[in-house]
Enzyme design. Structure first.
Site, PDB file in Angstrom:
ATOM      1  CG  HIS A  17      -2.077  -1.203   1.175  1.00 29.06           C
ATOM      2  ND1 HIS A  17      -2.264  -1.913   2.722  1.00 29.06           N
ATOM      3  CD2 HIS A  17      -2.766  -1.320   0.703  1.00 29.06           C
ATOM      4  CE1 HIS A  17      -2.995  -2.527   2.347  1.00 29.06           C
ATOM      5  NE2 HIS A  17      -3.573  -2.647   1.103  1.00 29.06           N
ATOM      6  CE  LYS A  41     -13.744  -6.429   3.991  1.00 30.49           C
ATOM      7  NZ  LYS A  41     -12.920  -5.473   3.105  1.00 30.49           N
ATOM      8  NE  ARG A  90      -2.640  -7.860  -3.936  1.00 29.34           N
ATOM      9  CZ  ARG A  90      -3.306  -8.322  -2.795  1.00 29.34           C
ATOM     10  NH1 ARG A  90      -3.245  -8.313  -2.103  1.00 29.34           N
ATOM     11  NH2 ARG A  90      -4.095  -9.083  -3.435  1.00 29.34           N
ATOM     12  CB  SER A 128      -4.593  -6.661   4.845  1.00 29.26           C
ATOM     13  OG  SER A 128      -3.699  -5.005   4.254  1.00 29.26           O
TER      14      SER A 128
END
Length: 161
Positions: A17, A41, A90, A128
């Site tokens: 990030h 979440k 990514r 993460s």
């Protein structure tokens, strides 16, 4: 003044990030790192903790600010007069999902342009979720996250279980 937003959950912010933030800050006059608040979440870090960790990690970047928002990204973009949405990639699998989201954002708000920035190869495997999983099991994540995050992960998992 060209403004860009880099949205995400950043739970926690990683070196991947941070790579995207630094590179975006060289291109845009103002970069907003915006934590998307998703009540469905169950994050490890609260929104305020994430804001603090991000601020500590980007304090050397004068044109970067941190914010958070609930709801749709395009609503935030419109309200804050932001020109560009930054998305880090990514792998090809990221592109498929992010392209679909970019097209939907553009449909909902024609003023939203999405810029894709490929993550530096050295960070392409970091997420993460993986960082939290490794830290939860006592693994060393020092080379995956900024120092303030590494310290907080150690504190969180030392007091958990």
């Amino acid at each position: 003044m060209r403004a860009a937003i880099y949205p995400g959950s950043f739970d926690p912010i990683t070196l991947g990030h941070l790579d995207i933030i630094k590179r975006s800050a060289r291109v845009f006059d103002r970069v907003i790192v915006a934590i998307m608040v998703n009540p469905q979440k169950n994050p490890l870090f609260s929104v305020e903790e994430r804001k603090t960790l991000i601020a500590q990690s980007v304090q050397h970047l004068a044109n970067v600010q941190i914010d958070s928002f609930p709801g749709l990204l395009v609503d935030y973009v419109r309200r804050n007069h932001v020109d560009v949405i930054i998305k880090g990639l990514r792998a090809v699998s990221d592109f498929e999902a992010e392209l679909q989201m970019a097209l939907m954002n553009r449909k909902l708000y024609a003023g939203a342009e999405t810029f894709f920035i490929p993550t530096d190869a050295q960070y392409s495997y970091i997420s993460s979720s993986l960082v939290k999983e490794i830290a939860r099991h006592g693994g060393d994540v020092k080379d995956l996250v900024p120092d303030p995050v590494w310290r907080e992960l150690r504190n969180k998992y030392r007091h958990m279980s």
